[in-house]
Design a protein around this motif. Sequence first.
Motif, PDB file in Angstrom:
ATOM      1  N   UNK A  71      31.015 120.356  72.955  1.00 53.77           N
ATOM      2  CA  UNK A  71      32.417 120.401  72.703  1.00 53.77           C
ATOM      3  C   UNK A  71      33.198 119.136  72.443  1.00 53.77           C
ATOM      4  N   UNK A  72      32.419 118.156  72.115  1.00 55.84           N
ATOM      5  CA  UNK A  72      32.755 116.714  72.070  1.00 55.84           C
ATOM      6  C   UNK A  72      32.824 116.200  70.789  1.00 55.84           C
ATOM      7  N   UNK A  73      33.883 115.699  70.272  1.00 53.57           N
ATOM      8  CA  UNK A  73      34.077 115.206  68.832  1.00 53.57           C
ATOM      9  C   UNK A  73      34.823 113.685  68.792  1.00 53.57           C
ATOM     10  N   UNK A  74      34.037 112.843  67.972  1.00 55.15           N
ATOM     11  CA  UNK A  74      34.624 111.341  67.944  1.00 55.15           C
ATOM     12  C   UNK A  74      35.591 111.410  66.824  1.00 55.15           C
ATOM     13  N   UNK A  75      36.661 110.785  67.369  1.00 52.98           N
ATOM     14  CA  UNK A  75      37.806 110.591  66.475  1.00 52.98           C
ATOM     15  C   UNK A  75      37.570 108.959  66.109  1.00 52.98           C
ATOM     16  N   UNK A  76      36.980 108.659  64.778  1.00 53.02           N
ATOM     17  CA  UNK A  76      36.641 107.194  64.488  1.00 53.02           C
ATOM     18  C   UNK A  76      37.635 106.652  63.432  1.00 53.02           C
ATOM     19  N   UNK A  77      38.160 105.431  63.781  1.00 52.50           N
ATOM     20  CA  UNK A  77      38.866 104.877  62.713  1.00 52.50           C
ATOM     21  C   UNK A  77      38.516 103.060  62.694  1.00 52.50           C
ATOM     22  N   UNK A  78      38.640 102.564  61.753  1.00 53.00           N
ATOM     23  CA  UNK A  78      38.528 101.222  61.588  1.00 53.00           C
ATOM     24  C   UNK A  78      39.838 100.644  61.410  1.00 53.00           C
ATOM     25  N   UNK A  79      40.844 101.388  61.088  1.00 51.94           N
ATOM     26  CA  UNK A  79      42.340 101.035  61.151  1.00 51.94           C
ATOM     27  C   UNK A  79      42.645 100.642  59.864  1.00 51.94           C
ATOM     28  N   UNK A  86      49.355 101.267  56.517  1.00 54.38           N
ATOM     29  CA  UNK A  86      48.381 100.460  55.814  1.00 54.38           C
ATOM     30  C   UNK A  86      47.325  99.829  56.688  1.00 54.38           C
ATOM     31  N   UNK A  87      46.757  98.903  56.324  1.00 49.46           N
ATOM     32  CA  UNK A  87      45.612  98.203  57.030  1.00 49.46           C
ATOM     33  C   UNK A  87      46.320  97.293  58.410  1.00 49.46           C
ATOM     34  N   UNK A  88      46.361  97.954  59.653  1.00 49.50           N
ATOM     35  CA  UNK A  88      47.046  97.440  60.606  1.00 49.50           C
ATOM     36  C   UNK A  88      46.083  97.058  61.537  1.00 49.50           C
ATOM     37  N   UNK A  89      44.716  97.222  61.468  1.00 50.39           N
ATOM     38  CA  UNK A  89      43.600  97.048  62.371  1.00 50.39           C
ATOM     39  C   UNK A  89      43.129  97.936  63.181  1.00 50.39           C
ATOM     40  N   UNK A  90      41.976  97.956  63.770  1.00 50.49           N
ATOM     41  CA  UNK A  90      41.433  99.000  64.714  1.00 50.49           C
ATOM     42  C   UNK A  90      42.255  99.230  66.047  1.00 50.49           C
ATOM     43  N   UNK A  91      42.562  98.219  66.654  1.00 46.85           N
ATOM     44  CA  UNK A  91      43.276  98.138  67.706  1.00 46.85           C
ATOM     45  C   UNK A  91      44.794  98.759  67.631  1.00 46.85           C
ATOM     46  N   UNK A  92      45.659  98.505  66.540  1.00 47.06           N
ATOM     47  CA  UNK A  92      46.918  99.008  66.463  1.00 47.06           C
ATOM     48  C   UNK A  92      46.587 100.500  66.120  1.00 47.06           C
ATOM     49  N   UNK A  93      45.389 101.033  65.526  1.00 42.51           N
ATOM     50  CA  UNK A  93      45.367 102.475  65.025  1.00 42.51           C
ATOM     51  C   UNK A  93      45.121 103.395  66.501  1.00 42.51           C
ATOM     52  N   UNK A  94      45.014 102.766  67.670  1.00 42.64           N
ATOM     53  CA  UNK A  94      44.418 103.616  68.876  1.00 42.64           C
ATOM     54  C   UNK A  94      45.603 104.612  69.007  1.00 42.64           C
ATOM     55  N   UNK A  95      46.976 104.343  69.160  1.00 44.02           N
ATOM     56  CA  UNK A  95      47.913 105.533  69.382  1.00 44.02           C
ATOM     57  C   UNK A  95      47.694 106.445  68.511  1.00 44.02           C
ATOM     58  N   UNK A  96      47.416 106.485  67.333  1.00 39.77           N
ATOM     59  CA  UNK A  96      47.139 107.630  66.520  1.00 39.77           C
ATOM     60  C   UNK A  96      45.870 108.334  66.843  1.00 39.77           C
ATOM     61  N   UNK A  97      44.834 107.503  66.935  1.00 38.11           N
ATOM     62  CA  UNK A  97      43.527 108.283  67.373  1.00 38.11           C
ATOM     63  C   UNK A  97      43.708 108.914  68.761  1.00 38.11           C
ATOM     64  N   UNK A  98      44.329 108.339  69.464  1.00 31.53           N
ATOM     65  CA  UNK A  98      44.479 109.101  71.084  1.00 31.53           C
ATOM     66  C   UNK A  98      45.414 110.384  70.655  1.00 31.53           C
ATOM     67  N   UNK A  99      46.347 110.229  69.864  1.00 29.36           N
ATOM     68  CA  UNK A  99      47.337 111.355  69.211  1.00 29.36           C
ATOM     69  C   UNK A  99      46.258 112.377  68.720  1.00 29.36           C
ATOM     70  N   UNK A 100      45.566 112.249  67.967  1.00 33.87           N
ATOM     71  CA  UNK A 100      44.666 113.308  67.434  1.00 33.87           C
ATOM     72  C   UNK A 100      43.752 113.876  68.455  1.00 33.87           C
ATOM     73  N   UNK A 101      43.332 113.266  69.378  1.00 35.17           N
ATOM     74  CA  UNK A 101      42.374 113.693  70.492  1.00 35.17           C
ATOM     75  C   UNK A 101      43.270 114.694  71.309  1.00 35.17           C
ATOM     76  N   UNK A 102      44.513 114.288  71.716  1.00 35.17           N
ATOM     77  CA  UNK A 102      45.389 115.219  72.386  1.00 35.17           C
ATOM     78  C   UNK A 102      45.551 116.546  71.755  1.00 35.17           C
ATOM     79  N   UNK A 103      45.726 116.311  70.185  1.00 34.68           N
ATOM     80  CA  UNK A 103      46.241 117.780  69.491  1.00 34.68           C
ATOM     81  C   UNK A 103      44.632 118.343  69.551  1.00 34.68           C
ATOM     82  N   UNK A 104      43.441 117.916  69.330  1.00 37.36           N
ATOM     83  CA  UNK A 104      42.468 118.710  69.523  1.00 37.36           C
ATOM     84  C   UNK A 104      42.212 119.344  70.813  1.00 37.36           C
TER      85      UNK A 104
END
Length: 759
Positions: A71-79, A86-104
Amino acid sequence: MSLDETRLVSDRQAALDYHEFPRPGKLEIRATKPMATGRDLSRAYSPGVAEACLEIAATPADARRYTSKGNLVAVISNGTAVLGLGNIGAQASKPVMEGKAVLFKKFAGVDCFDIEVNEPDPERLADLICRLEPTFGAINLEDIKAPDCFTVERICRERMGIPVFHDDQHGTAIVAAAAATNALRIAGKCIEDIRIVALGAGAAGIACLRMLMAMGAPREHILMLDSKGVVHAGRNDLTPEKREFAQDTALRTIEEALDGADLFLGVSGPGLLTGEMVARMADTPIVFALANPTPEIMPEEARCAAPDALIATGRSDYPNQVNNVLCFPFIFRGALDVGATQINEAMKLACVEAIAGLARVPASAELGAAYQGERLAFGPDYLIPKPFDPRLLPTVAVAVARAAMESGVATRPLDLDAYRRGLEGQVYRSALVMRPVFEAARGTARRIVFAEGEDPRVLRAVQAMIEETGARPILIGRPEVVETRIEREALPLRPGTDFELVNPESDARFRDYWGSYFDLMRRKGVSPDLAKATLRTNTTAIAAVMVHRGEAESLICGTVGQYLWHLRYLREVLARDGLHPAGALSLVILDKGPLFVADTHVHTEPTGAQLAETMIAAARHVRRFGLIPKLALCSGSQFGNLDSRSGRVAREALAILDEVVPGFEYEGEMHTDAALDPDLRERLFPGGRLTGKANVLVYTSTDAAGAARNLLKSVGDGLEVGPILMGMGNRAHIVTPSVTVRGLLNMAALAAMPVSSYG
Ligand SMILES: NC(=O)C1=CN([C@@H]2O[C@H](COP(=O)(O)OP(=O)(O)OC[C@H]3O[C@@H](n4cnc5c(N)ncnc54)[C@H](OP(=O)(O)O)[C@@H]3O)[C@@H](O)[C@H]2O)C=CC1
Ligand SMILES: CC(=O)C(=O)O
Ligand SMILES: [Mg+2]
């Protein structure tokens, strides 16, 4: 600062505060197993954990059995392409990826780790992801720029045995295709004929166009633009994916491309489309401005340029949110549950059809409540379901699971009917418990009269009731009010066809109704004038008279007013031929299971005989839910230790039951904690006859029962079904003013149960 600027600043601060407080971020990890004792420790960790390791070493597929992998999915980005930022980098993408995880998690119960990787090279990124396979059941790639995303996805799909899905490509394509299907229906156009202009030739753009082609759009009707303008055959800077769409054309700019176009698909960046450009499009243009967070054009501007345009954005604050959130939680749910080895074209197309279809059937009761004031009827402002639509999970996940099974990629095929029921149980907490009731209610064709037929909750419940049971509704209400509210709630209900309407102000049967009431009440001090006045002003009395006269089998009232006020009229008219109120039973559905409480409303301070009757009736009702009743008489007195009123009536009731030998487990009198804790009870009163936890708590006053019910609802987050009026042969039920649409639907299903199964 202008008002708009002030609002922007405060919205920005609110969004930051949301992320920062009360603790940073949007996620935490929770343990699912107890860790309270040394024994737990030795099982969860060394030495017990070694047993699980050895099993998995011997049979790798058992990782799904002994770990959370399944039941475990990885939400993976390099930002590199985060939203439209745009290309704001991996660290700055974390709020979006956490957000996706919450929606999952919230929408589909899927667990996620968000993984942000400092790796711009697509091949090295793919290699890293492939090595994560032991941890995850599936991979969701996110916000990786094109064309790198195509390389990463291709390598991962080739090398991994679990689903790999780039959401910006396929999730967006699925949802955009579902919205386009519905928009074309409304515009009366065919996908084979329309001209499509896509602004944005990246991950989302390429995948959306491929999907539209899979649905019938001819390649020669498509013009694609990137940051350098029209993608045409004369360009020598095109990636293979862009070249797929290169046209032999003299058109170069977006303005030229849009002349006479039917569908604009924007997956590029903010503010790139103007009203003048929209004005160049064909009649009833379809404008999908999907860039996040700021679309290519704001809906107001597009509407101003083309008043009949069908407009969608990726945002939740406008109608028609075409966002991959409508897809990814549910497509992964279905794929994980059947152990799919990949997410293939058949699964994606099933998803498109399921999502598009949902917008075309009337919105569910819960949805109406979640989006109050919005018109949720298929049309220009409702092309696509809302993200909070509870039907998405069962509908889309089942469609995906079926497609996976039929296309041969499911390693663990499922019984799809049982699967759907399980998913419905997750979204509608009452669905599993209520299933036996709905099944018994189906096809009974009982006529149920709703005393407060003008209440919008009643109208929504009636709509759902027609769909889910065979019952025939009758509404009491003024026709013009009922019709206006049906229109406002955008329900497809038609008076006369879908339900019968009784106008309390002028019904041809009024004379018969007050006459019947007068006949019943003439020796109880009611004059003809009083009978007329009652039947003119009191819809509960009208409903009761209808049931008495055999014009309906059961009634539901109580969305306004006090319980005992309604009960008075039900008693006057319907408590005859051996029927009389025997108590009110509330079923409260909690995370830990269902718990019944009685008598919450009828006998304020019951006698021992009344209590015993309530208990016998409650046991009968509990069986209707397919459960074995275990009753505890709850009191401040415990096994005879207090000479209080409560203790005395409880002991009287017990003595009566002992004599009757009612055929169910009961015990008393005791404190509520002893009822729910068999170990505690055994210490206080060894050898009692109640086994395990009680599932029916019977109190010696409505004060106490009502308090227990309300605490379970408010502190225990319980969902109530009831109160169920017992003793009246299923001829009447009184809800309480806090009832929800689902609550009314549940009561309607109970009222629709045939008397034979009602017992
Ligand atoms: N609503 C939804 O569900 C979703 C929305 N999106 C949105 O779509 C957009 C693109 O995302 P994604 O495909 O992942 O990103 P990519 O980086 O893969 O692609 C971006 C594309 O936009 C093009 N572009 C950038 N600026 C311009 C411009 N000024 N004029 C024309 N084209 C331009 C780029 O052109 P070039 O190739 O020349 O660089 C590229 O083709 C983002 O805003 C994102 O938020 C994405 C996924 C889901
Ligand atoms: C919604 C989404 O995934 C995006 O805008 O990138
Ligand atoms: Mg994205």
